[in-house]
Motif scaffolding. Structure first.
Motif, PDB file in Angstrom:
ATOM      1  N   PRO A   1     -12.522 -67.280 -86.719  1.00 40.90           N
ATOM      2  CA  PRO A   1     -13.518 -66.579 -85.907  1.00 40.90           C
ATOM      3  C   PRO A   1     -14.946 -66.784 -86.380  1.00 40.90           C
ATOM      4  O   PRO A   1     -15.887 -66.488 -85.655  1.00 40.90           O
ATOM      5  CB  PRO A   1     -13.107 -65.111 -86.050  1.00 40.90           C
ATOM      6  CG  PRO A   1     -12.478 -65.042 -87.402  1.00 40.90           C
ATOM      7  CD  PRO A   1     -11.795 -66.369 -87.612  1.00 40.90           C
ATOM      8  N   GLY A   2     -15.131 -67.300 -87.616  1.00 37.31           N
ATOM      9  CA  GLY A   2     -16.466 -67.532 -88.129  1.00 37.31           C
ATOM     10  C   GLY A   2     -16.992 -66.365 -88.940  1.00 37.31           C
ATOM     11  O   GLY A   2     -16.404 -65.287 -88.986  1.00 37.31           O
ATOM     12  N   TRP A   3     -18.144 -66.601 -89.590  1.00 33.23           N
ATOM     13  CA  TRP A   3     -18.763 -65.584 -90.435  1.00 33.23           C
ATOM     14  C   TRP A   3     -20.204 -65.276 -90.032  1.00 33.23           C
ATOM     15  O   TRP A   3     -20.746 -64.235 -90.393  1.00 33.23           O
ATOM     16  CB  TRP A   3     -18.767 -66.052 -91.896  1.00 33.23           C
ATOM     17  CG  TRP A   3     -19.476 -67.359 -92.117  1.00 33.23           C
ATOM     18  CD1 TRP A   3     -18.929 -68.612 -92.087  1.00 33.23           C
ATOM     19  CD2 TRP A   3     -20.882 -67.552 -92.347  1.00 33.23           C
ATOM     20  NE1 TRP A   3     -19.892 -69.575 -92.294  1.00 33.23           N
ATOM     21  CE2 TRP A   3     -21.110 -68.956 -92.465  1.00 33.23           C
ATOM     22  CE3 TRP A   3     -21.972 -66.691 -92.487  1.00 33.23           C
ATOM     23  CZ2 TRP A   3     -22.360 -69.501 -92.693  1.00 33.23           C
ATOM     24  CZ3 TRP A   3     -23.236 -67.240 -92.711  1.00 33.23           C
ATOM     25  CH2 TRP A   3     -23.414 -68.627 -92.816  1.00 33.23           C
ATOM     26  N   ASN A   4     -20.844 -66.180 -89.288  1.00 37.17           N
ATOM     27  CA  ASN A   4     -22.259 -66.044 -88.974  1.00 37.17           C
ATOM     28  C   ASN A   4     -22.434 -65.227 -87.689  1.00 37.17           C
ATOM     29  O   ASN A   4     -22.230 -65.724 -86.584  1.00 37.17           O
ATOM     30  CB  ASN A   4     -22.889 -67.432 -88.824  1.00 37.17           C
ATOM     31  CG  ASN A   4     -24.390 -67.382 -88.761  1.00 37.17           C
ATOM     32  OD1 ASN A   4     -24.971 -66.542 -88.085  1.00 37.17           O
ATOM     33  ND2 ASN A   4     -25.044 -68.295 -89.461  1.00 37.17           N
ATOM     34  N   LYS A   5     -22.812 -63.964 -87.859  1.00 33.00           N
ATOM     35  CA  LYS A   5     -22.885 -63.061 -86.712  1.00 33.00           C
ATOM     36  C   LYS A   5     -23.965 -63.472 -85.715  1.00 33.00           C
ATOM     37  O   LYS A   5     -23.813 -63.272 -84.509  1.00 33.00           O
ATOM     38  CB  LYS A   5     -23.130 -61.637 -87.199  1.00 33.00           C
ATOM     39  CG  LYS A   5     -21.975 -61.074 -88.023  1.00 33.00           C
ATOM     40  CD  LYS A   5     -22.278 -59.672 -88.524  1.00 33.00           C
ATOM     41  CE  LYS A   5     -21.121 -59.145 -89.372  1.00 33.00           C
ATOM     42  NZ  LYS A   5     -21.400 -57.787 -89.913  1.00 33.00           N
ATOM     43  N   GLU A   6     -25.056 -64.062 -86.211  1.00 33.49           N
ATOM     44  CA  GLU A   6     -26.113 -64.494 -85.302  1.00 33.49           C
ATOM     45  C   GLU A   6     -25.642 -65.673 -84.445  1.00 33.49           C
ATOM     46  O   GLU A   6     -25.958 -65.768 -83.260  1.00 33.49           O
ATOM     47  CB  GLU A   6     -27.371 -64.890 -86.090  1.00 33.49           C
ATOM     48  CG  GLU A   6     -28.055 -63.737 -86.795  1.00 33.49           C
ATOM     49  CD  GLU A   6     -27.289 -63.252 -88.014  1.00 33.49           C
ATOM     50  OE1 GLU A   6     -27.020 -64.071 -88.915  1.00 33.49           O
ATOM     51  OE2 GLU A   6     -26.951 -62.054 -88.076  1.00 33.49           O
ATOM     52  N   GLU A   7     -24.897 -66.567 -85.056  1.00 30.85           N
ATOM     53  CA  GLU A   7     -24.322 -67.696 -84.305  1.00 30.85           C
ATOM     54  C   GLU A   7     -23.385 -67.180 -83.222  1.00 30.85           C
ATOM     55  O   GLU A   7     -23.419 -67.639 -82.076  1.00 30.85           O
ATOM     56  CB  GLU A   7     -23.583 -68.626 -85.270  1.00 30.85           C
ATOM     57  CG  GLU A   7     -23.035 -69.888 -84.635  1.00 30.85           C
ATOM     58  CD  GLU A   7     -22.318 -70.774 -85.640  1.00 30.85           C
ATOM     59  OE1 GLU A   7     -21.797 -71.828 -85.229  1.00 30.85           O
ATOM     60  OE2 GLU A   7     -22.267 -70.413 -86.843  1.00 30.85           O
ATOM     61  N   MET A   8     -22.552 -66.216 -83.581  1.00 28.45           N
ATOM     62  CA  MET A   8     -21.652 -65.626 -82.586  1.00 28.45           C
ATOM     63  C   MET A   8     -22.425 -64.990 -81.437  1.00 28.45           C
ATOM     64  O   MET A   8     -22.066 -65.133 -80.261  1.00 28.45           O
ATOM     65  CB  MET A   8     -20.775 -64.557 -83.243  1.00 28.45           C
ATOM     66  CG  MET A   8     -19.825 -65.061 -84.294  1.00 28.45           C
ATOM     67  SD  MET A   8     -18.928 -63.661 -85.025  1.00 28.45           S
ATOM     68  CE  MET A   8     -18.563 -64.338 -86.641  1.00 28.45           C
ATOM     69  N   ALA A   9     -23.485 -64.258 -81.791  1.00 34.89           N
ATOM     70  CA  ALA A   9     -24.254 -63.557 -80.765  1.00 34.89           C
ATOM     71  C   ALA A   9     -24.834 -64.515 -79.736  1.00 34.89           C
ATOM     72  O   ALA A   9     -24.901 -64.200 -78.542  1.00 34.89           O
ATOM     73  CB  ALA A   9     -25.371 -62.752 -81.425  1.00 34.89           C
TER      74      ALA A   9
END
Length: 282
Positions: free
Chosen positions: A115-123
């Protein structure tokens, strides 16, 4: 135990086709590519590896474009992702991408997912990080539906589509390897995976890791499932470490190649492969 390599394949590093040919010629079993669609310039999420995020994170090739090219240069090695940030792809598009690569290299493609770790990338992709794990599981289910059904449909909380036609289908559904090392990751491996791809298991943690592999084997047998593979991403390239990994029950290790830049990147990376290839010999 199989031995492969993984890399952040960048626009300033080794040529992708030179790398693929070099990995296969030296006898490695696999080549896995990392993925980030982009890196936001404003970053609040801490990088798990330390304070400063390395440049390579924002320079990676699209892994499926690169892997498709690599199929033409190889005939034996497994080609995979370690890991695809699955929530940042629409499953209809991703299913076609993965199936297309697998048709070019039948039986040689594996899809590592996380799922990834970079919340800004996800956003930037519209992903709520608080719901990233259940969303990942739905997307895996949707991929398998598209790969295996002539008129696939999926109706979930995060993924929803009516019956579709989508070809090519893979010659066989590519194995899905579940990333992560948290306390509940084995639940996801058992429910949705064909294997487990944890990141950088330290040697001092191997006893505890061996117990988790033993737990996975027990639970796999209890569930009546076939063998679920264990691949360590970022393994320590030392003979004693390889012995320890094998004794712990690991099926495959991936050595991470050094990030290199400039006109000597090809030669330097191939020299590193030569050194690592010494570990293939008994």
């Amino acid at each position: 135990m199989d031995i492969g390599v993984s890399t952040f394949l960048t626009d300033y590093g080794i040529d992708p086709l030179v790398l693929a040919r070099g990995v296969e010629e030296r006898g490695f079993a696999a080549l896995f590519l990392t993925e980030h669609t982009h890196i936001p310039t404003s970053r609040r999420s801490p990088w798990p590896g330390g304070a400063e995020l390395p440049r390579q994170y924002s320079h990676t090739y699209d892994p499926f474009v690169a892997l498709a090219a690599m199929t033409a240069m190889t005939s034996r090695i497994t080609l995979g992702t370690g890991v695809t940030l699955i929530n940042q792809h629409h499953p209809i598009n991703l299913a076609k991408q993965v199936a297309s690569v697998e048709r070019l290299a039948p039986g040689r493609v594996e899809l590592g997912v996380g799922p990834g770790w970079n919340k800004e990338e996800m956003a930037h992709h519209g992903i709520d990080p608080r719901r990233r794990t259940p969303e990942m599981l739905e997307r895996i289910e949707a991929l398998r539906a598209i790969w295996t059904q002539d008129e696939a449909e999926y109706h979930g909380e995060f993924v929803d589509f009516d019956p579709i036609w989508s070809w090519p289908k893979p010659t066989a559904a590519p194995p899905v390897l579940i990333g992560g090392g948290g306390p509940t990751v084995l639940d996801r491996v058992l429910s949705h995976g064909d294997g487990w791809i944890p990141l950088r298991v330290r040697l001092k943690e191997l006893d505890a890791f061996a117990e988790r592999i033993a737990e996975l084997r027990r639970r796999t047998a209890d569930a009546g499932r076939d063998h679920l593979s264990v691949t360590i991403f970022g393994a320590v390239p030392k003979p004693d470490a390889l012995d320890s990994y094998a004794q712990a029950g690991v099926d495959r290790v991936l050595f991470t190649l050094t990030d290199r830049e400039g006109p000597d990147a090809d030669a330097a990376t191939l020299a590193e492969l030569d050194t690592l290839a010494d570990l293939l010999r008994p």
